[in-house]
Every structure is written in C-alpha cells, then in structure tokens.
Design a protein around this motif. Structure first.
Motif, PDB file in Angstrom:
ATOM      1  N   PRO A  30       0.777  -1.229   0.078  1.00 33.21           N
ATOM      2  CA  PRO A  30      -0.042  -0.047   0.082  1.00 33.21           C
ATOM      3  C   PRO A  30       0.770   1.493  -0.228  1.00 33.21           C
ATOM      4  N   ALA A  31       0.402   2.117  -0.637  1.00 32.41           N
ATOM      5  CA  ALA A  31       1.167   3.488  -0.845  1.00 32.41           C
ATOM      6  C   ALA A  31       0.983   4.081   0.894  1.00 32.41           C
ATOM      7  N   GLN A  32       1.963   5.044   1.119  1.00 29.02           N
ATOM      8  CA  GLN A  32       2.115   5.705   2.188  1.00 29.02           C
ATOM      9  C   GLN A  32       1.536   7.064   2.591  1.00 29.02           C
ATOM     10  N   GLN A  33       1.157   7.552   1.518  1.00 39.03           N
ATOM     11  CA  GLN A  33       0.613   9.165   1.359  1.00 39.03           C
ATOM     12  C   GLN A  33       1.877  10.023   1.634  1.00 39.03           C
ATOM     13  N   ILE A  34       2.570   9.956   2.671  1.00 38.44           N
ATOM     14  CA  ILE A  34       3.689  10.965   3.104  1.00 38.44           C
ATOM     15  C   ILE A  34       5.031   9.966   3.200  1.00 38.44           C
ATOM     16  N   VAL A  35       5.874  10.487   2.557  1.00 39.28           N
ATOM     17  CA  VAL A  35       7.270   9.458   2.228  1.00 39.28           C
ATOM     18  C   VAL A  35       8.271  10.536   2.513  1.00 39.28           C
ATOM     19  N   ARG A  36       9.499  10.120   2.706  1.00 39.25           N
ATOM     20  CA  ARG A  36      10.652  10.980   3.047  1.00 39.25           C
ATOM     21  C   ARG A  36      11.335  11.069   1.720  1.00 39.25           C
ATOM     22  N   ARG A  37      11.893  12.091   1.525  1.00 38.77           N
ATOM     23  CA  ARG A  37      12.619  12.510   0.078  1.00 38.77           C
ATOM     24  C   ARG A  37      13.929  12.018   0.186  1.00 38.77           C
ATOM     25  N   ALA A  38      14.361  11.427  -1.065  1.00 41.09           N
ATOM     26  CA  ALA A  38      15.539  10.941  -1.077  1.00 41.09           C
ATOM     27  C   ALA A  38      16.698  11.777  -1.648  1.00 41.09           C
ATOM     28  N   GLY A  39      17.420  12.432  -0.846  1.00 47.32           N
ATOM     29  CA  GLY A  39      18.256  13.451  -1.321  1.00 47.32           C
ATOM     30  C   GLY A  39      17.771  14.584  -1.439  1.00 47.32           C
ATOM     31  N   ALA A  40      18.574  15.691  -1.826  1.00 42.32           N
ATOM     32  CA  ALA A  40      18.308  17.268  -1.612  1.00 42.32           C
ATOM     33  C   ALA A  40      16.968  17.384  -2.649  1.00 42.32           C
ATOM     34  N   ALA A  41      16.379  18.461  -2.197  1.00 43.58           N
ATOM     35  CA  ALA A  41      15.093  18.863  -2.991  1.00 43.58           C
ATOM     36  C   ALA A  41      15.680  19.482  -4.408  1.00 43.58           C
ATOM     37  N   ASP A  42      14.802  18.970  -5.373  1.00 46.61           N
ATOM     38  CA  ASP A  42      15.067  19.373  -6.744  1.00 46.61           C
ATOM     39  C   ASP A  42      13.963  20.328  -7.073  1.00 46.61           C
ATOM     40  N   VAL A  43      14.586  21.766  -6.980  1.00 43.28           N
ATOM     41  CA  VAL A  43      13.723  22.795  -7.325  1.00 43.28           C
ATOM     42  C   VAL A  43      13.950  23.521  -8.666  1.00 43.28           C
ATOM     43  N   PRO A  44      13.001  23.369  -9.662  1.00 40.97           N
ATOM     44  CA  PRO A  44      13.705  23.801 -10.774  1.00 40.97           C
ATOM     45  C   PRO A  44      13.587  25.348 -10.856  1.00 40.97           C
TER      46      PRO A  44
END
Length: 347
Positions: free
Chosen positions: A157-171
């Motif tokens: 099942p999906a978790q709805q909220i998950v931890r980001r892998a690595g740094a945020a990729d902000v365009p």
C-alpha cells in the motif's frame, strides 16, 4: 465548542486518516460531518524532508492554503500541461480533478496546508498504487524497458507521506508567477474596514477557479460579520486564529449557536441565515471556502432597505412608528461595527 451541533467539528482534534513520523493527513468529509455537501476539508502536515506522494483526486477540484512553511508543488494536468512552483505561508494553489500532483517540504520548518475539496466525499488515486496495479511486463512495454527493470517495485500500500531521497530538486523557474498559484495574503484587501478585512481568492482575481473559491477573513473585536445568507453557495469555514460565536438558523426555525476556536470547521448550507462575531479581545482569522467561483450574499442591512416601512411593519407586527430607522443600504457591507455590548456567551 458544543459537541452536539450538526454544523461543526474540528480538524485540530480529529484522528488523522494517515500519520507517521514525517507528517499527517486529517480529513473532514461527509462521513465525519454529515451536513457537508459539495465541500470537504483536509489538513496536511509535512515535516522537513517529507513529501506527499504524487496522487490525483477522482471527483473534486482542490484549493490549498499554506498556513506555514515552504513547499514545492508540481502538477501534471490534462494534455500534458505541467507546472512546478513554490508556495509559502499565505499563498494558495489550485489543482483540477484528475491532475496528478505532489507537495514537498523544501524548507527547514514544518509545512501545514489546509485543503478544500469540491466534493463532500472526495476520492483519490496514488501514483504508486496506479503503477503497482500494472504488471512488470506492462510497465516495461510502456517505457521501452525489460520487465526486469521493475522487479524492485514493492507491491504494498502507498504511504501518502514519504521521505525525500536526497536534496530537493527545485526547478529554476519555480519562483515565477503561475496560473495555478495565488498569493492571497499578498493581495491588497478588496474589502477593508476599520474593524476587519477580507482578501478574496475568487474567479474575479484568480482565473483558474471555476467551481470553488475562498475568502481570507479577519475581524477585530470591534467588528462583526453582518447576518446574511448565500443564495447559491454553501459555506465551509476553518478557524485559523481566534475565537468566535456563530449563529445559524435552520429551515425548521431551530437556532444553532456555537463557539469556534482554532482548528474548528463549520458548514452552512446554501441560503441558511448566519452571522459571526468575535469572542474576547483577539482578532479572528477564518479561511472560508465556497462551492462557487464567485460567491455572493444577501445581508440583513440591504434586506431592510429593499422593502417599504409598511411592509416591514406588517411583517414584524410592529406599528410603523415603532420601527427602527433602518439606514438606507443599497449595497451590503461584509463587516459591520459592533457598537453594542456582546450578548452573554452561553455555556
């Protein structure tokens, strides 16, 4: 807050529909507050480094108001219409039903969103669940890859909220203006009085809206939301700050009066008379959502000007000479001055 009112509940005390160490999702829909119609509300909290996984609503357009923090919102809509933008406290986003989107905390403080959905029982799909519904061979064919490329996918099942892998990729373009984002608190208040104001996220100011809108309403202790009703829209409110009293008249002439505090949610069906006033000396801040892109109302002040004194005297069974001298009001104010002492607060 009275616990027996059919019009109110609380997002602050409701049990989250999903919760882990990274955040939570709390839902008030018609299963929680049965009077809801065409609107429901959610509260999403994301800790630093957390994100709400990509998903899409099946049956509801959605408005999101950022209460705190800094988030990246990415949306893929119909006909490959893609947008990615940053939303900060006091700003909003709109995502249409069926468009896949995600919310990601890219700051160092907790992110909190209040979300309004244009359905009393909203439903959604997650991207993870939709991928895992397909076999590895089908996914491989989709991406011109061997089936073995998807062997690592978990069928859970999906978790709805998950931890980001690595740094945020902000365009680099994420800070530019976007049609799906609206800086409601940065707006010069279209309705402003000495005792309060309202900033308006409605179609007149935000073209993306077609069946939902929001007012950011602030009232000081010296003011009161005029008694009124909305002929063609329901009203769902969230108390972001302060304490208030509200009265709602139902068609059977029963009066529901209740107190509201931070985190509380109320719902008033279309055309039900109601009013809001501050309790105490703290300003109130309400996020008020409507099931129309341009809400309107009829207020008590203009109503008294719409009919002759003879009609009013007959209606109220009061001699015309004893009627108050109602001020001529061709256009209703949103907020009126509270010149009289407040009525006692019922326990």
């Amino acid at each position: 807050m009275t616990s027996t009112s059919p019009h109110i509940t609380s997002l602050a005390t409701a049990r989250p529909a999903f919760e882990n160490e990274l955040g939570s999702v709390t839902v008030v829909d018609a299963g929680v507050l049965p009077i809801l119609n065409r609107l429901s509300i959610k509260r999403v909290v994301l800790e630093p480094g957390a994100m709400r996984e990509p998903q899409w609503n099946v049956n509801a357009n959605q408005l999101g108001y950022c209460v705190s923090g800094t988030a990246l919102v990415s949306i893929l809509g119909n006909a490959d219409d893609f947008a990615s933008f940053v939303v900060r406290a006091g700003q909003m986003y709109h995502v249409e039903s069926g468009a896949v989107y995600h919310i990601e905390n890219i700051g160092t403080e907790r992110v909190e969103f209040v979300l309004a959905l244009r359905n009393e029982r909203p439903r959604h799909f997650s991207m993870r669940a939709s991928f895992e519904a397909m076999t590895d061979a089908v996914l491989g064919n989709t991406y011109d890859l061997p089936a073995s490329a998807f062997a690592a996918f978990e069928r859970s099942p999906a978790q709805q909220i998950v931890r980001r892998a690595g740094a945020a990729d902000v365009p680099s373009t994420a800070g530019l203006p976007n049609a799906r984002m609206f800086d409601v608190e940065g707006q010069h208040a279209p309705l402003s009085y000495a005792y309060g104001d309202a900033r308006l996220a409605r179609k007149q100011f935000w073209a993306a809206l077609d069946d939902i809108s929001m007012y950011s309403l602030r009232i000081r202790e010296s003011g009161m939301r005029e008694p009124h009703w909305h002929p063609i829209t329901a009203e769902m409110g969230y108390v972001e700050k302060g304490h208030a009293r509200m009265r709602v008249l139902d068609p059977d002439n029963t009066l529901d009066e209740y107190l509201l505090g931070p985190g509380d949610v109320y719902f008033v069906p279309r055309a039900f008379p109601h009013h809001i006033e501050v309790i105490g000396d703290e300003d109130i801040h309400f996020l008020i959502f409507f099931d129309q892109p341009t809400p309107g109302d009829i207020g008590y002040r203009a109503t008294a000007s719409a009919f002759s004194r003879e009609v009013l005297a007959s209606s109220f069974a009061v001699p015309e000479r004893d009627l108050p001298q109602f001020p001529f009001t061709p256009v209703d104010p949103l907020i009126v001055a509270k010149a009289n002492p407040s009525d006692p607060v019922r326990s």
